[in-house]
Design a protein around this motif. Sequence first.
Motif, PDB file in Angstrom:
ATOM      1  N   GLU A 182      -6.687  73.742  75.800  1.00 41.41           N
ATOM      2  CA  GLU A 182      -6.357  72.433  75.241  1.00 41.41           C
ATOM      3  C   GLU A 182      -6.305  71.450  76.406  1.00 41.41           C
ATOM      4  O   GLU A 182      -5.506  71.613  77.341  1.00 41.41           O
ATOM      5  CB  GLU A 182      -5.003  72.511  74.535  1.00 41.41           C
ATOM      6  CG  GLU A 182      -4.652  71.297  73.705  1.00 41.41           C
ATOM      7  CD  GLU A 182      -3.325  71.501  72.990  1.00 41.41           C
ATOM      8  OE1 GLU A 182      -2.368  70.757  73.301  1.00 41.41           O
ATOM      9  OE2 GLU A 182      -3.236  72.414  72.133  1.00 41.41           O
ATOM     10  N   ILE A 183      -7.196  70.473  76.353  1.00 42.17           N
ATOM     11  CA  ILE A 183      -7.313  69.509  77.453  1.00 42.17           C
ATOM     12  C   ILE A 183      -7.158  68.109  76.877  1.00 42.17           C
ATOM     13  O   ILE A 183      -7.784  67.763  75.873  1.00 42.17           O
ATOM     14  CB  ILE A 183      -8.677  69.660  78.167  1.00 42.17           C
ATOM     15  CG1 ILE A 183      -8.800  71.064  78.771  1.00 42.17           C
ATOM     16  CG2 ILE A 183      -8.849  68.598  79.245  1.00 42.17           C
ATOM     17  CD1 ILE A 183     -10.177  71.380  79.323  1.00 42.17           C
ATOM     18  N   ASP A 184      -6.348  67.300  77.535  1.00 46.61           N
ATOM     19  CA  ASP A 184      -6.105  65.939  77.072  1.00 46.61           C
ATOM     20  C   ASP A 184      -6.223  64.989  78.259  1.00 46.61           C
ATOM     21  O   ASP A 184      -5.502  65.128  79.249  1.00 46.61           O
ATOM     22  CB  ASP A 184      -4.715  65.827  76.434  1.00 46.61           C
ATOM     23  CG  ASP A 184      -4.397  64.414  75.976  1.00 46.61           C
ATOM     24  OD1 ASP A 184      -5.268  63.787  75.343  1.00 46.61           O
ATOM     25  OD2 ASP A 184      -3.276  63.936  76.257  1.00 46.61           O
ATOM     26  N   LYS A 185      -7.159  64.054  78.154  1.00 47.77           N
ATOM     27  CA  LYS A 185      -7.366  63.045  79.203  1.00 47.77           C
ATOM     28  C   LYS A 185      -7.563  63.698  80.571  1.00 47.77           C
ATOM     29  O   LYS A 185      -6.988  63.278  81.579  1.00 47.77           O
ATOM     30  CB  LYS A 185      -6.193  62.054  79.240  1.00 47.77           C
ATOM     31  CG  LYS A 185      -6.053  61.243  77.961  1.00 47.77           C
ATOM     32  CD  LYS A 185      -4.850  60.308  78.013  1.00 47.77           C
ATOM     33  CE  LYS A 185      -4.709  59.538  76.707  1.00 47.77           C
ATOM     34  NZ  LYS A 185      -3.503  58.663  76.698  1.00 47.77           N
ATOM     35  N   ARG A 187      -6.617  66.591  81.635  1.00 47.86           N
ATOM     36  CA  ARG A 187      -5.524  67.454  82.084  1.00 47.86           C
ATOM     37  C   ARG A 187      -5.389  68.664  81.167  1.00 47.86           C
ATOM     38  O   ARG A 187      -5.454  68.541  79.941  1.00 47.86           O
ATOM     39  CB  ARG A 187      -4.200  66.693  82.086  1.00 47.86           C
ATOM     40  CG  ARG A 187      -4.156  65.506  83.039  1.00 47.86           C
ATOM     41  CD  ARG A 187      -3.895  65.952  84.469  1.00 47.86           C
ATOM     42  NE  ARG A 187      -3.837  64.829  85.377  1.00 47.86           N
ATOM     43  CZ  ARG A 187      -3.459  64.928  86.651  1.00 47.86           C
ATOM     44  NH1 ARG A 187      -3.093  66.118  87.131  1.00 47.86           N
ATOM     45  NH2 ARG A 187      -3.433  63.870  87.439  1.00 47.86           N
ATOM     46  N   ARG A 189      -3.474  71.208  79.055  1.00 51.06           N
ATOM     47  CA  ARG A 189      -2.183  71.164  78.365  1.00 51.06           C
ATOM     48  C   ARG A 189      -1.732  72.537  77.878  1.00 51.06           C
ATOM     49  O   ARG A 189      -0.541  72.804  77.807  1.00 51.06           O
ATOM     50  CB  ARG A 189      -2.248  70.206  77.172  1.00 51.06           C
ATOM     51  CG  ARG A 189      -2.611  68.776  77.524  1.00 51.06           C
ATOM     52  CD  ARG A 189      -1.631  68.160  78.500  1.00 51.06           C
ATOM     53  NE  ARG A 189      -1.965  66.765  78.800  1.00 51.06           N
ATOM     54  CZ  ARG A 189      -1.404  66.051  79.770  1.00 51.06           C
ATOM     55  NH1 ARG A 189      -0.495  66.614  80.549  1.00 51.06           N
ATOM     56  NH2 ARG A 189      -1.766  64.799  79.985  1.00 51.06           N
ATOM     57  N   ARG A 197      -0.450  80.053  71.174  1.00 50.21           N
ATOM     58  CA  ARG A 197      -0.643  78.983  72.156  1.00 50.21           C
ATOM     59  C   ARG A 197       0.393  79.102  73.267  1.00 50.21           C
ATOM     60  O   ARG A 197       1.566  79.342  72.990  1.00 50.21           O
ATOM     61  CB  ARG A 197      -0.506  77.631  71.451  1.00 50.21           C
ATOM     62  CG  ARG A 197      -0.616  76.400  72.327  1.00 50.21           C
ATOM     63  CD  ARG A 197      -0.400  75.159  71.451  1.00 50.21           C
ATOM     64  NE  ARG A 197      -0.602  73.916  72.190  1.00 50.21           N
ATOM     65  CZ  ARG A 197       0.353  73.278  72.885  1.00 50.21           C
ATOM     66  NH1 ARG A 197       1.583  73.801  72.932  1.00 50.21           N
ATOM     67  NH2 ARG A 197       0.094  72.150  73.513  1.00 50.21           N
ATOM     68  N   GLU A 199       1.741  76.792  76.333  1.00 50.76           N
ATOM     69  CA  GLU A 199       1.698  75.496  76.995  1.00 50.76           C
ATOM     70  C   GLU A 199       1.765  75.704  78.512  1.00 50.76           C
ATOM     71  O   GLU A 199       2.650  76.400  79.015  1.00 50.76           O
ATOM     72  CB  GLU A 199       2.853  74.626  76.516  1.00 50.76           C
ATOM     73  CG  GLU A 199       2.809  73.208  77.045  1.00 50.76           C
ATOM     74  CD  GLU A 199       3.898  72.345  76.449  1.00 50.76           C
ATOM     75  OE1 GLU A 199       4.588  71.655  77.224  1.00 50.76           O
ATOM     76  OE2 GLU A 199       4.083  72.390  75.202  1.00 50.76           O
ATOM     77  N   ASP A 201       0.037  73.865  82.523  1.00 52.10           N
ATOM     78  CA  ASP A 201      -0.875  72.886  83.113  1.00 52.10           C
ATOM     79  C   ASP A 201      -1.723  73.473  84.235  1.00 52.10           C
ATOM     80  O   ASP A 201      -2.489  72.758  84.870  1.00 52.10           O
ATOM     81  CB  ASP A 201      -0.112  71.653  83.609  1.00 52.10           C
ATOM     82  CG  ASP A 201       0.852  71.967  84.746  1.00 52.10           C
ATOM     83  OD1 ASP A 201       0.944  73.143  85.152  1.00 52.10           O
ATOM     84  OD2 ASP A 201       1.525  71.031  85.226  1.00 52.10           O
TER      85      ASP A 201
END
Length: 816
Positions: A182-185, A187, A189, A197, A199, A201
């Motif tokens: 899971e990648i957001d902007k 980064r 996640r 899942r 969490e 980084d």
Amino acid sequence: MTKELPKTAKAVVIGGGIIGCSTAYHLGKLGWTDTVLLERKKLTSGTTFHAAGLVGQLRTSANITQLLGYSVDLYKKLEAETGLGTGWKMNGGLRLACNEERWTEVKRQATTAQSFGLDMQLLTPREAFDLWPLMTIDDLVGAAYLPTDGQANPSDITQALAKGARMSGVSIFEDTEVLDLEIDKGRIRAVLTEHGRIECDRVVVCAGQWTRRFAARFGVNVPLISVEHQYIITESFGVPSNLPTLRDPDRLTYYKEEVGGIVMGGYEPNPIPWAKGGIPEGFHYTLLDSNFEHFEQIMEQALGRVPALETVGVKQLLNGPESFTPDGNFILGEAPELRNFFVGAGFNAFGIASGGGAGMALAEWVAKGEPPYDLWPVDIRRFGRPHFDTDWVRTRTLEAYGKHYTLAFPFEEYSSGRPCRKSPLYERLKAQGACFGEKLGWERPNWFADLFANEEPKDIYTYRRQNWFDAVGREHKAVREAAVIFDQTSFAKFVLKGRDAEAALSWIASNDVTKPIGSLVYTQMLNDKGGIECDLTCARVASDEYYIVTGTGFATHDFDWIARNIPDGMHAELVDVTSAYSVLSLMGPNARAVLEKVTNSDVSNAAFPFSRINTVGIAGCPVRALRITYVGELGYELHVPVEYATTVYDALMAAGGPLQLTNAGYRAIESCRLEKGYRAWGSDIGPDHTPIEAGLGWAVKTRKSTPFRGREAIERQLASGVTKMLACFVPDDPDVVLLGRETIYRNGKRVGWLSSGGFGYTVGKPIGYGYVRHPEGVSQDFVLSGSYELDVARERVPCRVSLTPLYDPEMTRVKA
């Protein structure tokens, strides 16, 4: 009952082979106890379980040798720490030489080992036989023995590392496939698995031959392919358990003892790639069909060395796929394409030897944001554009596999996948006798043959003076006495632009870049320890724009370093413009006279002094001319839009004919830079060396109060002094061949090794550079007061030392 996955983790390691388990083990040791390791099947079920398990230490890099030495130290104590057996035996390693060139290579390897603190002993054929009495020695010239090499059971070592990781609090989950990130902007996640899942980084991908395909889903390039690798396991026939491992590179084979028998494998010149269409679904704990016909060439070589193999029973011909890389080195580090995505893969059949050290280095990289020391030879950022193409990677990797045991001649070039990236001048230079080398896919002229004298533009490799020696001497003379053009189109070129470009570059660069428009600044970029991460030039072309030029091979690395060090919140964008410009470097005392013939611009010294960038017109082309030199003569780098390159080149050559303008290549650049004392990143300078140690303190803005990364480390060093200092060494004997890694002796005591070496045609002597090291401190007086020798292929060679350039165009003589 299967325990549940945690909802969060500090880091997730993907892959349960030796590299993944070692990384998890070391993260646990660093206090990252909430690390999670995920294995899609069972620990060791990918490649590790069928590895041969030889553990050698010596490599051509001091730091990679140190990393492998760490593996040995770890394997010695792992059983006592975890209570699990590892099969570790420090029974030493033998390497054979069957001809004089190989013997020279082995002697140079012994010198390298000595430089790096390893006790590699040179043996007579009879002494080698006494250590390994199963072999014939009729064809042996000699051998080398490293007592601290050994062997291990790969699966056992991995299980011990896994237990050690658990003992530190790390969680390990088998039968847990990673489905996605899971990648957001930009980064990371979370990691998404078939069971839930997590969490996090930070992700560390140690998935062996699966790594390239997985990483590519997120835009990360990991250049490796799978290759079939075979070895036999014999029945027991009384082989002593303390038999050293044996490498017989002239016969392409290796051997180790196993349960009273022998494991024997090798590296054939015609390897077979595997899984070209993708690794089969569910592939684990699986071997490939034995290919007796393909292995026959290795078996024939082995029978000539170990006749007993003709009659002993063979339990198994084991065929397993392993991941190999285009240059034979493994891949470590944080991906330049995605923050906090780390890779440890592509171990070229020495994953067991490097597993302990690679896991340690990768764990430190994850935890501290940087490796424990310079790991450039294995850094993922050494790759570039050609490596995105799997067909190209496969072609080059198969050549690298086939060269695994061939003689590693100095200056040897790969031939596969060429030409790939070409300058617009390629065909013109080829027609004029250019002998090309290749770097990061670029074809670059190394030297020019005299076609009228029937010279052939082809390298003939040897450990002695190579066939191009005189040709490079001609080019060197032209640099010093007339003028030459170097095609340096392959330079990496970036534009840093934005309202905060000056402020951002001032933080990243250690030299003062707050200069007027038109200024050219040579600078290093430092890490927090003051080590040199980049060595490049920055031209200010506008109040909000810089044009940055760096070496061909550092394109990915330097772009990544600059981009990730632009302070948060600053408006400055970095763009790679390498392919937009050709570079014609016009160098030599006649360079200005040639330039004056093709431009109406004022290029006098008053109008165009050193360290300036001007735009000049040549044959209808707006040329960015940078007044700079890497050869120690008057010079201009002419940065030309690619569509103008041939036009500008033709104009220069036509005008320069009466002024003896000629072509020259990269080997002449190297020879000239050695005489002038210019440093080369990746050898003389790098992350483990500061500007103060390297004699580059003049290029650091300590007189100004401007903050820059690494400033505090530099100030501490200026206050307390240094423990190593780069110096130049010139042997008395002009016939000595210096290549780098020769041992430096001061007053009979080992104090370091050469970082680079070559020949200076103006001084008429070999030249080497290396750091003089002394834990209690090194000063200029300390360096200059010593009496020096170099160990070259295990022979002591007297030499003189210098801390100033051997050549200066303003001098009426040279120092030699």
